[in-house]
Scaffold this motif. Structure first.
Motif, short mmCIF file in Angstrom:
data_model
loop_
_atom_site.label_atom_id
_atom_site.label_comp_id
_atom_site.label_asym_id
_atom_site.label_seq_id
_atom_site.Cartn_x
_atom_site.Cartn_y
_atom_site.Cartn_z
N PRO A 28 -39.82 3.19 3.56
CA PRO A 28 -38.99 2.47 2.58
C PRO A 28 -39.81 1.64 1.59
N ALA A 29 -40.94 1.12 2.05
CA ALA A 29 -41.76 0.27 1.18
C ALA A 29 -42.38 1.04 0.03
N ASP A 30 -42.40 2.38 0.12
CA ASP A 30 -42.96 3.20 -0.95
C ASP A 30 -41.96 3.49 -2.05
N PHE A 31 -40.68 3.12 -1.85
CA PHE A 31 -39.64 3.47 -2.82
C PHE A 31 -39.44 2.36 -3.84
N MET A 248 -48.27 6.85 -13.54
CA MET A 248 -47.05 7.53 -13.13
C MET A 248 -46.97 8.92 -13.75
N VAL A 249 -46.34 9.84 -13.00
CA VAL A 249 -45.96 11.15 -13.50
C VAL A 249 -44.44 11.21 -13.52
N LYS A 250 -43.88 11.67 -14.64
CA LYS A 250 -42.44 11.73 -14.80
C LYS A 250 -42.08 12.97 -15.63
N PRO A 251 -41.15 13.81 -15.12
CA PRO A 251 -40.45 13.82 -13.84
C PRO A 251 -41.38 14.17 -12.68
N VAL A 268 -56.54 4.71 -8.20
CA VAL A 268 -55.46 3.72 -8.25
C VAL A 268 -54.19 4.33 -7.67
N PRO A 269 -53.18 3.50 -7.36
CA PRO A 269 -51.91 4.05 -6.89
C PRO A 269 -51.28 4.99 -7.91
N VAL A 270 -50.67 6.06 -7.41
CA VAL A 270 -49.98 7.04 -8.25
C VAL A 270 -48.49 6.99 -7.93
N ALA A 271 -47.68 6.83 -8.97
CA ALA A 271 -46.23 6.84 -8.82
C ALA A 271 -45.67 8.13 -9.41
N ALA A 272 -44.52 8.54 -8.90
CA ALA A 272 -43.80 9.68 -9.46
C ALA A 272 -42.32 9.33 -9.55
N TYR A 273 -41.70 9.71 -10.65
CA TYR A 273 -40.30 9.34 -10.91
C TYR A 273 -39.41 10.57 -10.66
N GLY A 308 -48.91 13.90 -3.31
CA GLY A 308 -49.91 12.86 -3.53
C GLY A 308 -49.40 11.55 -4.07
N ALA A 309 -48.08 11.42 -4.28
CA ALA A 309 -47.55 10.17 -4.81
C ALA A 309 -47.58 9.07 -3.75
N ASP A 310 -48.09 7.91 -4.12
CA ASP A 310 -48.05 6.74 -3.24
C ASP A 310 -46.70 6.03 -3.35
#
Length: 325
Positions: A28-31, A248-251, A268-273, A308-310
């Motif tokens: 949950p902490a990753d969301f 971030m990568v989106k979508p 660094v941290p990687v986010a994905a939307y 690979g998304a954090d």
């Protein structure tokens, strides 16, 4: 009879055993939960193309944010819809604007229980629906737009945003925001760049939610071509050079290959939307009985993390966090 020497199925015989050896685990902490707050409405308004998602009032936003935090969601990212829009998107950096009001409320309510983030763009605030200021010929003016982004970033930070997330895909936006934040004394506010943001067909329901469809043309001149992957790495590395702390990568779903390339290239941290269209497709298919809703949601989120998304931005953040909790 010759029997196989290797038997991978041994580790798949029960649910408990599969869980024990699972390579990818959701937390949950990753969301990060995207939330919409709209000025001038008296009740939360459901979004027809996104079942279960709402345009919130300030009060309903606070309630939903509390529910997300109680479920263990790690972050909330705000999108604002002002009552009045103009050519400059003046409401975006107005200290009394809807996002700044919501930030102050949530900061007082939530404290340090979740990371409070803000999307930084002009499309929700401009009368024309584009992500920047326009030239006389109707093109988005990159450099004058950077001045607006800088002002918006400072306004958001002053109101309580803990992470600024510029999504307009203007060249140099991270540097302009970093310099503005530092100059205003917000040296410790991180930037999460929408570094690889594609001109995608999967944004349609979001434009209903944020009321930000372009009044003419499209955003292909500043968002990336879906055919290009190497270009994403260039954009990511430029953002890092300019001061981004998270990329971030989106979508997400249609670009898992890009998520993996970015993850392999940066530290660094990687986010994905997981964007609105991804959400809407699963909800619509499930409503018609064509797929198992719960399994499809979990599979989609596992695939994003496996790529690979954090961090994952998803409209199912609260629901899935409760199930995992």
């Amino acid at each position: 009879m010759t029997f196989p020497v290797d038997r991978p199925r041994r580790l798949r015989r029960s649910g408990a055993l599969r869980r024990l050896v699972s390579e990818t685990r959701l937390s949950p902490a990753d969301f990060i939960l995207p939330m919409f707050v709209k000025e001038g409405i008296s009740d939360a308004a459901p979004i027809g193309s996104m079942p279960g998602v709402f345009q919130h009032t300030l009060d309903s936003l606070r309630k939903a944010a509390h529910e997300a935090v109680e479920a263990g969601v790690g972050g909330i990212i705000l999108f604002g819809i002002p009552a009045v829009k103009d050519e400059r998107g003046s409401g975006a950096d107005d200290p009394t604007g809807i996002v700044q009001k919501a930030l102050r409320d949530l900061t007082a309510d939530l404290g340090d229980s979740a990371v409070l983030m803000t999307d930084l763009c002009l499309d929700e605030f401009t009368s024309h629906g584009h992500c920047g200021l326009l030239t006389a010929s109707g093109e988005v003016d990159n450099d004058s737009t950077l001045e607006r982004y800088a002002s918006i970033a400072v306004a958001q930070a002053a109101a309580g945003s803990q992470v600024i997330a510029p999504s307009g895909m203007m060249d140099g936006q991270v540097r302009a925001i970093r310099e503005a934040l530092d100059g205003a004394g917000h040296l410790n506010i991180p930037i999460m760049g929408y570094s690889a943001k594609y001109a995608s067909a999967f944004y349609g329901p979001f434009r209903d939610a944020a009321e930000c469809a372009p009044q003419f043309g499209d955003r292909a001149a500043y968002q990336q071509d879906p055919a290009n992957a190497r270009e994403s790495l260039r954009e990511v590395l430029l953002d890092l050079d300019e001061g981004a702390d998270i990329v971030m990568v989106k979508p997400a779903g249609a670009y898992l290959d890009v998520v993996r390339r970015v993850r392999d290239a940066v530290e660094v941290p990687v986010a994905a939307y997981q964007v609105s269209g991804e959400y809407a497709m699963i909800e619509a298919a499930a409503a018609n009985g064509w797929i198992d809703r719960d399994r499809a949601i979990m599979e989609s989120l596992v695939s994003i993390k496996r790529a690979g998304a954090d961090l994952t931005l998803t409209y199912w953040a609260t629901e899935v966090a409760r199930k995992l909790g």
